[in-house]
Write an enzyme that holds these catalytic residues in place. Sequence first.
Site, short mmCIF file in Angstrom:
data_model
loop_
_atom_site.label_atom_id
_atom_site.label_comp_id
_atom_site.label_asym_id
_atom_site.label_seq_id
_atom_site.Cartn_x
_atom_site.Cartn_y
_atom_site.Cartn_z
N SER A 39 -13.96 -10.02 -6.87
CA SER A 39 -15.39 -10.19 -6.53
C SER A 39 -16.14 -8.86 -6.61
O SER A 39 -17.31 -8.82 -6.98
CB SER A 39 -15.55 -10.84 -5.16
OG SER A 39 -15.24 -9.95 -4.12
N ARG A 44 7.52 3.71 -11.03
CA ARG A 44 6.05 3.76 -10.96
C ARG A 44 5.47 4.68 -12.01
O ARG A 44 4.40 4.43 -12.58
CB ARG A 44 5.61 4.26 -9.59
CG ARG A 44 5.76 3.23 -8.50
CD ARG A 44 5.34 3.78 -7.15
NE ARG A 44 5.55 2.78 -6.15
CZ ARG A 44 4.63 1.89 -5.76
NH1 ARG A 44 3.44 1.91 -6.26
NH2 ARG A 44 4.92 0.99 -4.86
N MET A 87 -4.00 -3.29 -5.62
CA MET A 87 -3.13 -3.20 -4.46
C MET A 87 -1.82 -2.46 -4.76
O MET A 87 -0.75 -2.85 -4.29
CB MET A 87 -2.85 -4.61 -3.92
CG MET A 87 -4.09 -5.27 -3.37
SD MET A 87 -4.93 -4.21 -2.15
CE MET A 87 -6.19 -5.32 -1.54
N ARG A 88 -1.93 -1.40 -5.53
CA ARG A 88 -0.76 -0.53 -5.73
C ARG A 88 -1.16 0.90 -5.43
O ARG A 88 -2.21 1.36 -5.90
CB ARG A 88 -0.28 -0.60 -7.19
CG ARG A 88 0.65 -1.74 -7.43
CD ARG A 88 1.15 -1.73 -8.85
NE ARG A 88 2.26 -0.81 -9.06
CZ ARG A 88 3.50 -1.04 -8.67
NH1 ARG A 88 3.80 -2.13 -8.01
NH2 ARG A 88 4.46 -0.17 -8.93
N HIS A 142 -12.86 0.71 -0.02
CA HIS A 142 -11.94 0.41 1.08
C HIS A 142 -12.72 -0.32 2.18
O HIS A 142 -13.82 0.10 2.55
CB HIS A 142 -11.35 1.72 1.63
CG HIS A 142 -10.42 1.49 2.77
ND1 HIS A 142 -9.13 1.03 2.58
CD2 HIS A 142 -10.59 1.62 4.11
CE1 HIS A 142 -8.55 0.89 3.77
NE2 HIS A 142 -9.41 1.25 4.70
N GLU A 173 -4.33 12.26 -3.24
CA GLU A 173 -2.93 11.85 -3.04
C GLU A 173 -2.72 11.14 -1.70
O GLU A 173 -1.96 10.19 -1.61
CB GLU A 173 -2.02 13.07 -3.16
CG GLU A 173 -1.95 13.54 -4.60
CD GLU A 173 -1.14 14.82 -4.76
OE1 GLU A 173 -0.16 14.99 -4.03
OE2 GLU A 173 -1.52 15.63 -5.60
N VAL A 215 -3.48 8.56 1.07
CA VAL A 215 -4.12 7.25 0.94
C VAL A 215 -5.43 7.18 1.75
O VAL A 215 -5.47 7.55 2.93
CB VAL A 215 -3.14 6.14 1.42
CG1 VAL A 215 -3.83 4.78 1.45
CG2 VAL A 215 -1.95 6.08 0.49
C1 GAR Z 1 -11.96 -5.94 -1.01
O1 GAR Z 1 -12.31 -6.30 0.30
C2 GAR Z 1 -11.60 -4.46 -1.06
O2 GAR Z 1 -12.38 -3.66 -0.21
C3 GAR Z 1 -10.18 -4.50 -0.61
O3 GAR Z 1 -9.63 -5.64 -1.24
C4 GAR Z 1 -10.66 -6.61 -1.43
C5 GAR Z 1 -10.67 -7.01 -2.89
O4 GAR Z 1 -11.50 -8.11 -3.10
N1 GAR Z 1 -9.48 -3.33 -1.01
C6 GAR Z 1 -8.49 -2.78 -0.29
O5 GAR Z 1 -8.08 -3.26 0.74
C7 GAR Z 1 -7.90 -1.53 -0.89
N2 GAR Z 1 -6.96 -0.95 0.00
P1 GAR Z 1 -12.00 -8.47 -4.55
O6 GAR Z 1 -10.75 -8.62 -5.43
O7 GAR Z 1 -12.70 -9.78 -4.40
O8 GAR Z 1 -12.90 -7.39 -5.03
#
Ligand code: GAR
Length: 190
Positions: A15, A65, A90-91, A109, A142, A144
């Site tokens: 999204s 990785r 998510m990596r 974030h 580096e 997180v």
């Molecule tokens: C979002 O809320 C983003 O902030 C979060 O994942 C979601 C992705 O939603 N990101 C993290 O948590 C990164 N550590 P989306 O795929 O609908 O954009």
Amino acid sequence: MTKKRVAVLISGRGSNLQALLDAEQDAYEIALVVSNVPDAAGLDRARERGVEAIALDHKPYGKDRAAFERDLDALLIERRIEIVALAGFMRVLTPYFVRAWAGRLINIHPSLLPKFPGTKTHERALAAGETEHGATVHLVVEEVDAGEIIGQASMPILPGDTPETLAERLLAVEHALYPRCLAKLAAHLA
Ligand code: GAR
């Protein structure tokens, strides 16, 4: 001004990618979308807009990785990408990749950093008794969720909020924030 060529890295729904696509403007164009999860819904969002979308499954690389990131890096260079935007990717990236893209690699974030780096940010904001919650766009370093902050947006936490209602309301905040921050970085880079 020539538009900066941006690659968006995703793992799922996409999204935030959609928000970046919808808001494309003078400063940047989304030139490539890469997902490490082959069936990520976000890949279709890109293809519907005529944007090249590639699945680069991390699983065949196993624990290597660095090998995954070498192939990702080669792809980005081949497509002449100038900025990499993580959007629900998510990596955790290794120092090799983070250094290669230093200053041109950003992430969104779902918390008001430096509060709540890592996962389960909505649960943790509620458990901590916060009265506001928000999202942060930052340079990736580096460590997180610790890089320089490009922009933040906040919203109140309401009585009766659950992690789910917070996450849902915050998404709209993220969608307004991310394009603005990406445009700011793109305009700032030479
Ligand atoms: C979002 O809320 C983003 O902030 C979060 O994942 C979601 C992705 O939603 N990101 C993290 O948590 C990164 N550590 P989306 O795929 O609908 O954009």
